[in-house]
Design a protein around this motif. Sequence first.
Motif, short mmCIF file in Angstrom:
data_model
loop_
_atom_site.label_atom_id
_atom_site.label_comp_id
_atom_site.label_asym_id
_atom_site.label_seq_id
_atom_site.Cartn_x
_atom_site.Cartn_y
_atom_site.Cartn_z
N ASN A 1 0.83 -1.14 0.04
CA ASN A 1 0.13 -0.07 -0.03
C ASN A 1 0.71 1.20 0.15
N VAL A 2 1.79 1.33 0.60
CA VAL A 2 2.90 2.48 0.87
C VAL A 2 3.49 2.68 -0.56
N ILE A 3 4.10 1.51 -1.12
CA ILE A 3 4.81 1.58 -2.38
C ILE A 3 3.97 2.13 -3.41
N GLN A 4 2.50 1.50 -3.53
CA GLN A 4 1.84 1.86 -4.69
C GLN A 4 1.37 3.58 -4.65
N ARG A 5 1.78 4.13 -3.60
CA ARG A 5 1.45 5.45 -3.39
C ARG A 5 2.83 6.34 -3.99
N ILE A 6 3.84 5.82 -4.05
CA ILE A 6 5.14 6.37 -4.58
C ILE A 6 5.07 6.49 -6.23
N PRO A 7 5.33 7.92 -6.59
CA PRO A 7 5.25 8.14 -7.92
C PRO A 7 6.27 7.19 -8.88
N HIS A 8 5.84 6.61 -9.69
CA HIS A 8 6.65 6.03 -10.75
C HIS A 8 7.09 4.52 -10.19
N ALA A 9 6.73 4.19 -9.00
CA ALA A 9 7.13 2.90 -8.49
C ALA A 9 6.04 1.77 -8.82
N ARG A 10 6.76 0.48 -8.80
CA ARG A 10 5.60 -0.65 -9.05
C ARG A 10 5.92 -1.66 -8.29
N ILE A 11 5.50 -2.65 -7.83
CA ILE A 11 5.87 -4.00 -6.97
C ILE A 11 6.21 -4.81 -8.25
N GLY A 12 7.43 -5.19 -7.66
CA GLY A 12 8.22 -6.21 -8.80
C GLY A 12 7.80 -7.62 -8.15
N PHE A 13 7.99 -7.75 -6.75
CA PHE A 13 7.35 -9.09 -6.09
C PHE A 13 7.07 -8.67 -4.63
N SER A 14 6.57 -9.89 -4.12
CA SER A 14 6.26 -9.58 -2.55
C SER A 14 6.31 -11.18 -2.32
N TYR A 15 7.34 -11.60 -1.66
CA TYR A 15 7.70 -13.04 -1.22
C TYR A 15 7.87 -13.11 0.35
N GLY A 16 7.47 -14.18 0.92
CA GLY A 16 7.72 -14.38 2.25
C GLY A 16 9.02 -15.08 2.66
N THR A 17 9.82 -15.66 1.64
CA THR A 17 11.17 -16.44 1.88
C THR A 17 11.96 -15.63 0.87
N PRO A 18 13.20 -15.63 1.29
CA PRO A 18 14.23 -15.08 0.33
C PRO A 18 14.88 -16.22 -0.87
N GLU A 19 14.41 -17.41 -0.76
CA GLU A 19 14.61 -18.28 -1.69
C GLU A 19 13.92 -17.96 -2.89
N GLU A 20 12.33 -17.75 -2.64
CA GLU A 20 11.48 -17.28 -3.55
C GLU A 20 11.83 -16.02 -4.44
N ALA A 21 12.48 -15.20 -3.52
CA ALA A 21 12.89 -13.81 -4.14
C ALA A 21 14.38 -13.94 -5.01
N LEU A 22 15.21 -14.77 -4.49
CA LEU A 22 16.53 -14.93 -5.45
C LEU A 22 16.00 -15.58 -6.72
N GLU A 23 15.19 -16.44 -6.66
CA GLU A 23 14.85 -17.06 -8.13
C GLU A 23 14.18 -16.06 -8.84
N HIS A 24 13.44 -15.18 -8.29
CA HIS A 24 12.68 -14.09 -9.19
C HIS A 24 13.76 -13.23 -9.81
N LEU A 25 14.74 -12.67 -8.68
CA LEU A 25 15.69 -11.82 -9.02
C LEU A 25 16.64 -12.18 -10.14
#
Length: 225
Positions: free
Chosen positions: A26-50
């Motif tokens: 909700n905070v990020i969606q209010r920042i101009p020009h910002a978008r959500i790249g991903f939202s994960y509960g574990t770093p393993e998921e994030a690393l795979e996405h990155l």
Amino acid sequence: MSKVIVENFSVGLIDDHPIVREGLVNVIQRIPHARIGFSYGTPEEALEHLERDPVDVVLLDLCLGRTDGLFWLKRFRKSIPELKVLMLTVSDEEVSLLSAMKSGACGYLLKDSKCEQISAAIECARCGIASVSPAKLLPGLFQKSGIDGVQLSESQVRDLTLREKQILALVAAGHNNKEIGRKLGLAETTIKKYCYNAMTKLSSRSRESAAMAALRLGLIDLESD
């Protein structure tokens, strides 16, 4: 003075509490020009996405259950050196801050920070400017050696006035605007104006990052308050 970055940028979230991730979205969606790249509960998921789809800024929980956030901070930075990682935590201990910054974090934020502070920290990280909250941790950070950080070149800085330097030195010492006003005999609104002017001159998005930039450039020191 550096140009303001206006291109779109992406932010990734890593936190094992769904309600925290939802609030940050909700905070990020209010920042101009910002978008959500991903939202994960574990770093393993994030690393795979990155590895298949990098983002510009990652908000990483310092304590992910039994997982060490600092371990993943180092791993992310090793895999993607240009990645800006902003640490989120409930710890306001100086040792945690120093460990995070020495490990390559581009900022350190308490989870109960105000939405404006989080937004400002994300935009600072995007521009390679470090930010720290709460401000009471700043003196310890400034006084330690071995902290890597992004510096502004001399050509990016217009001369700060004596009063602006004085106020930034007090910010660096951990004082809030009300305390600074009391010390200098100035109204809090006047202090805010001086801080804004200094932030503009130093291409900073927060009073704390302006103080950090001024210290790194040798424009102020902690003894000048």
